[in-house]
Write a protein that holds these residues in place. Structure first.
Motif: not given
Lengths: 95, 163, 119
Positions: A69-73, A75-76, A79-80, A82-84, A86-87, A90
């Motif tokens: 569960x910690x790995x999933x957390x 990873x999320x 993802x947040x 990395x993608x934030x 970029x925004x 931009x």
């Protein structure tokens, strides 16, 4: 040169895999099963759970599930992040 | 930025989203009786989010809500595990006590009773909450940042279904 | 090796085929999406190996609905496979996010193009 190294690595790993399959025990006849038999006999009377896989996942090996569960957390969170980023870049360009 | 599919797709989504979420909750709550559990049920609930994203193109301003739900699920999972610290961590202190989820299971094959399992059922619930929020968040961020939602603005109508 | 013994190694051969396809894809392809697909195929091979280790011939799933506790396959490897699937999903999502970032940054997902320095 680099491709030849990759070819040699692939052939060597493939040979080791095939060698492991040839020397493997027969399918469906495990040898060391004492721990699993203990889990199967113990999960109903001590943990009151019908599904033995769930009992193993959340009781006997609960720390594994906590790490999962910690790995999933994390990873999320990655993802947040990395993608934030970029925004934001931009938007800076647009500004 | 905020594009959506045709009315037919949106109506079918509104109808199908309810049995999908109910099936996910069923998988989570029956995790100690049948195949399934927190992770699988959470994935089913997150697939309903995928349907929402495909048909409506947005989830509104719910990103912080999803983040909070995920963190709350993980924290409650750790707390439930920690309350058994008098014996060991992850000790099943609710099994067989007669309280909530504390029923006893008859030995041998049985049809399965939902009021059993102790902390296993509660942890399934918490992991289901966490996984559904986490996968919804991943789907939404990736679909937003990969430009799928901007397809209509840029003139390419490959993603749009003509009603 | 007799035919029966050969048939009893078929699941392990499937594992070898999956791992080889994934390894070939990771080593020889230049597209980042294809490399991620190869890693996912290797993960599935590892999961298949764990599940095939847990199998006992003629036994049932480890759930007390219609089977006695002496008639069940081994549950520990199934739980480990469940853990492995979720971790594989998380790492795949993270790798795809990095691929999106690389595409935004370099304009390409070919590993030959990504290698150059950007001014």
């Amino acid at each position: 040169m680099k491709k030849s190294i990759a070819i040699v690595a692939f052939v060597v790993i493939f040979a080791f895999l095939v060698l492991g399959v040839v020397q493997m025990r027969p399918f469906g006849e495990p040898e060391n099963e004492d721990m699993d038999d203990h889990f199967l006999g113990d999960s109903q009377e001590r943990h009151q759970v019908n599904n033995v896989v769930t009992a193993v996942l959340f009781d006997y090996r609960g720390l594994d599930t906590l790490g999962e569960a910690t790995i999933l957390f994390s990873a999320v969170s990655g993802v947040l992040t990395v993608l934030r980023k970029i925004k934001d870049e931009k938007e800076e360009v647009e500004d | 930025m905020n594009w959506e599919m045709s009315r037919v797709v949106r109506t079918i989504t509104d109808i199908l989203i309810v049995p999908m979420i109910i099936f996910g909750i069923y998988l989570v709550l029956h995790g100690h009786l049948t195949p399934g559990g927190g992770f699988q049920g959470g994935a089913v609930i997150a697939s309903s989010t995928a349907l929402l994203i495909v048909s409506y193109g947005t989830l509104g301003k719910h990103k912080k809500d999803l983040s909070s739900i995920e963190a709350v699920g993980l924290t409650l999972f750790i707390l439930i595990a920690f309350f058994g610290i008098g014996y060991t961590m992850f000790y099943n202190y609710l099994a067989g006590t007669g309280g909530i989820f504390g029923g006893t299971v008859p030995a041998g094959p049985n049809p399965g009773y939902i009021n059993t399992g102790g902390t296993v059922t509660l942890m399934n619930l918490m992991v289901g909450i966490e996984v559904s929020a986490a996968l919804s968040l991943i789907l939404w961020m990736m679909s937003r940042e990969s430009g799928i939602m901007e397809a209509k603005d840029k003139g390419s109508e490959g993603m749009e279904v003509k009603g | 090796m007799s035919w029966d013994a050969f048939f009893m190694t078929m699941p392990y051969l499937a594992v070898v085929i999956l791992l080889s396809i994934g390894l070939y894809t990771v080593l020889f392809k230049k597209n980042l999406i294809k490399i991620i697909m190869g890693i996912a195929i290797m993960q599935n091979g590892a999961n298949l190996f764990l599940v095939s280790l847990a199998y006992r011939d003629g036994y049932y799933a480890p759930i007390f609905t219609s089977a006695e506790s002496t008639d069940m396959v081994m549950p520990t490897a199934h739980a480990l496979t469940l853990t492995s699937i979720v971790i594989g999903l998380a790492t795949t999502a993270l790798m795809l996010s990095f691929t999106i970032m690389i595409k935004r940054h370099y304009g390409s997902i070919n590993t030959e193009d990504v290698r150059r320095c950007k001014e």
